[in-house]
Design a protein around this motif. Sequence first.
Motif, PDB file in Angstrom:
ATOM      1  N   SER A  23       0.944  -1.061   0.073  1.00 34.76           N
ATOM      2  CA  SER A  23      -0.090   0.042  -0.035  1.00 34.76           C
ATOM      3  C   SER A  23       0.895   1.245  -0.105  1.00 34.76           C
ATOM      4  N   VAL A  24       1.269   1.675  -1.170  1.00 36.78           N
ATOM      5  CA  VAL A  24       1.915   2.965  -1.219  1.00 36.78           C
ATOM      6  C   VAL A  24       1.194   3.883  -2.333  1.00 36.78           C
ATOM      7  N   VAL A  25       0.921   5.318  -1.537  1.00 37.04           N
ATOM      8  CA  VAL A  25       0.189   6.072  -2.443  1.00 37.04           C
ATOM      9  C   VAL A  25       1.055   7.467  -2.242  1.00 37.04           C
ATOM     10  N   SER A  26       1.428   7.710  -3.572  1.00 43.63           N
ATOM     11  CA  SER A  26       2.009   8.827  -3.694  1.00 43.63           C
ATOM     12  C   SER A  26       1.907   9.440  -4.983  1.00 43.63           C
ATOM     13  N   ASP A  27       2.253  10.791  -5.010  1.00 47.18           N
ATOM     14  CA  ASP A  27       2.163  11.749  -6.172  1.00 47.18           C
ATOM     15  C   ASP A  27       3.477  11.873  -6.966  1.00 47.18           C
ATOM     16  N   ALA A  28       3.750  11.239  -7.907  1.00 47.65           N
ATOM     17  CA  ALA A  28       4.948  11.051  -8.539  1.00 47.65           C
ATOM     18  C   ALA A  28       5.779  12.206  -8.859  1.00 47.65           C
ATOM     19  N   ALA A  29       4.961  13.154  -8.829  1.00 49.79           N
ATOM     20  CA  ALA A  29       5.533  14.533  -9.146  1.00 49.79           C
ATOM     21  C   ALA A  29       6.220  15.132  -7.699  1.00 49.79           C
ATOM     22  N   HIS A  30       6.013  14.533  -6.609  1.00 48.08           N
ATOM     23  CA  HIS A  30       6.695  14.763  -5.484  1.00 48.08           C
ATOM     24  C   HIS A  30       7.539  13.472  -4.861  1.00 48.08           C
ATOM     25  N   MET A  31       7.131  12.446  -5.000  1.00 46.41           N
ATOM     26  CA  MET A  31       8.191  11.518  -4.434  1.00 46.41           C
ATOM     27  C   MET A  31       7.785  10.129  -4.912  1.00 46.41           C
ATOM     28  N   SER A  32       8.390   9.169  -4.885  1.00 40.92           N
ATOM     29  CA  SER A  32       8.278   7.586  -5.427  1.00 40.92           C
ATOM     30  C   SER A  32       9.043   6.773  -4.443  1.00 40.92           C
ATOM     31  N   TRP A  33       8.427   5.403  -4.502  1.00 37.87           N
ATOM     32  CA  TRP A  33       8.887   4.302  -3.474  1.00 37.87           C
ATOM     33  C   TRP A  33       9.946   3.803  -4.500  1.00 37.87           C
ATOM     34  N   LYS A  38      14.627   0.133  -0.814  1.00 40.12           N
ATOM     35  CA  LYS A  38      13.621   0.263   0.550  1.00 40.12           C
ATOM     36  C   LYS A  38      13.694   1.921   1.040  1.00 40.12           C
ATOM     37  N   GLN A  39      13.303   2.969   0.100  1.00 37.37           N
ATOM     38  CA  GLN A  39      13.701   4.014   0.611  1.00 37.37           C
ATOM     39  C   GLN A  39      12.449   5.110  -0.500  1.00 37.37           C
ATOM     40  N   PHE A  40      12.046   6.137  -0.008  1.00 37.76           N
ATOM     41  CA  PHE A  40      11.142   7.305  -0.812  1.00 37.76           C
ATOM     42  C   PHE A  40      12.148   8.038  -1.550  1.00 37.76           C
ATOM     43  N   GLU A  41      11.968   8.488  -2.879  1.00 39.16           N
ATOM     44  CA  GLU A  41      12.863   9.167  -3.365  1.00 39.16           C
ATOM     45  C   GLU A  41      12.268  10.554  -3.832  1.00 39.16           C
ATOM     46  N   VAL A  42      12.564  11.794  -3.297  1.00 41.97           N
ATOM     47  CA  VAL A  42      12.047  13.002  -3.657  1.00 41.97           C
ATOM     48  C   VAL A  42      12.133  13.376  -5.182  1.00 41.97           C
ATOM     49  N   SER A  43      11.145  13.611  -5.652  1.00 44.01           N
ATOM     50  CA  SER A  43      11.115  14.281  -7.122  1.00 44.01           C
ATOM     51  C   SER A  43      11.168  15.595  -6.965  1.00 44.01           C
ATOM     52  N   ALA A  44      10.705  16.516  -6.102  1.00 42.75           N
ATOM     53  CA  ALA A  44      10.452  17.710  -6.135  1.00 42.75           C
ATOM     54  C   ALA A  44      11.073  18.479  -4.909  1.00 42.75           C
ATOM     55  N   ALA A  45      12.057  19.396  -5.068  1.00 41.77           N
ATOM     56  CA  ALA A  45      12.444  19.957  -4.064  1.00 41.77           C
ATOM     57  C   ALA A  45      11.175  20.774  -3.209  1.00 41.77           C
ATOM     58  N   GLY A  46      11.746  20.980  -1.741  1.00 38.42           N
ATOM     59  CA  GLY A  46      10.561  21.369  -0.919  1.00 38.42           C
ATOM     60  C   GLY A  46      10.898  20.931   0.518  1.00 38.42           C
ATOM     61  N   THR A  47       9.704  21.306   1.369  1.00 31.92           N
ATOM     62  CA  THR A  47       9.797  21.141   2.985  1.00 31.92           C
ATOM     63  C   THR A  47       8.974  19.991   3.045  1.00 31.92           C
ATOM     64  N   TYR A  48       9.428  19.071   3.599  1.00 36.47           N
ATOM     65  CA  TYR A  48       8.718  17.531   3.816  1.00 36.47           C
ATOM     66  C   TYR A  48       8.396  17.418   5.354  1.00 36.47           C
ATOM     67  N   GLU A  49       7.232  16.788   5.792  1.00 29.89           N
ATOM     68  CA  GLU A  49       7.146  16.238   6.875  1.00 29.89           C
ATOM     69  C   GLU A  49       7.063  14.513   6.846  1.00 29.89           C
ATOM     70  N   VAL A  50       7.543  14.027   7.719  1.00 27.18           N
ATOM     71  CA  VAL A  50       7.707  12.737   7.916  1.00 27.18           C
ATOM     72  C   VAL A  50       7.077  12.232   9.138  1.00 27.18           C
ATOM     73  N   ILE A  51       6.339  11.163   9.152  1.00 23.83           N
ATOM     74  CA  ILE A  51       5.640  10.692  10.564  1.00 23.83           C
ATOM     75  C   ILE A  51       5.880   8.995  10.396  1.00 23.83           C
ATOM     76  N   ALA A  52       6.868   8.532  11.186  1.00 17.79           N
ATOM     77  CA  ALA A  52       6.873   7.197  10.963  1.00 17.79           C
ATOM     78  C   ALA A  52       6.227   6.444  12.326  1.00 17.79           C
ATOM     79  N   ARG A  53       5.195   5.568  12.149  1.00 14.53           N
ATOM     80  CA  ARG A  53       4.525   4.970  13.167  1.00 14.53           C
ATOM     81  C   ARG A  53       4.833   3.578  12.999  1.00 14.53           C
ATOM     82  N   VAL A  54       5.916   2.961  13.696  1.00 12.85           N
ATOM     83  CA  VAL A  54       6.287   1.929  13.610  1.00 12.85           C
ATOM     84  C   VAL A  54       6.071   1.023  14.890  1.00 12.85           C
ATOM     85  N   VAL A  55       5.286  -0.037  14.646  1.00 11.64           N
ATOM     86  CA  VAL A  55       4.792  -1.174  15.360  1.00 11.64           C
ATOM     87  C   VAL A  55       5.830  -2.556  15.648  1.00 11.64           C
TER      88      VAL A  55
END
Length: 130
Positions: A23-33, A38-55
């Motif tokens: 389940s990966v939902v993203s806008d390819a103009a901003h980032m991709s998996w 095993k990483q996201f890759e940023v497509s557009a420069a900007g300020t990003y917020e990351v929230i990791a909820r790890v079980v």
Amino acid sequence: QLTADDTLSTDEKRVAYSNTPTSVVSDAAHMSWNNTLKQFEVSAAGTYEVIARVVFEGGSGLVEMKIMKDTTAQNTATPRVHTTVDPVERTLSAIFTCVAGDPIYITYDSQSSNTVGAITGTTVTIKRLK
């Protein structure tokens, strides 16, 4: 979102290292998996917020979690994870700037001989703020 458990490990690992998030939902103009790294890759420069909820499952002590941009930790926490109360959810977040091409990933490390792993229900949310 992890829909399968990572294999328990004593070494530092990236979230989703031993499986493919289905389940990966993203806008390819901003980032991709990138499933190979095993990483996201940023497509557009900007300020990003990351929230990791790890079980987490396994372990019997502290687990070091990091939000990484390339090779630099943007935030680090070392919460306790213990088999007597697992699974447990631990959350870490960060806001930082990126340039196109920057990789973003989440790591965890039991820092001992205890095995620990991210399991089903783990989510990583990355938003481009501006």
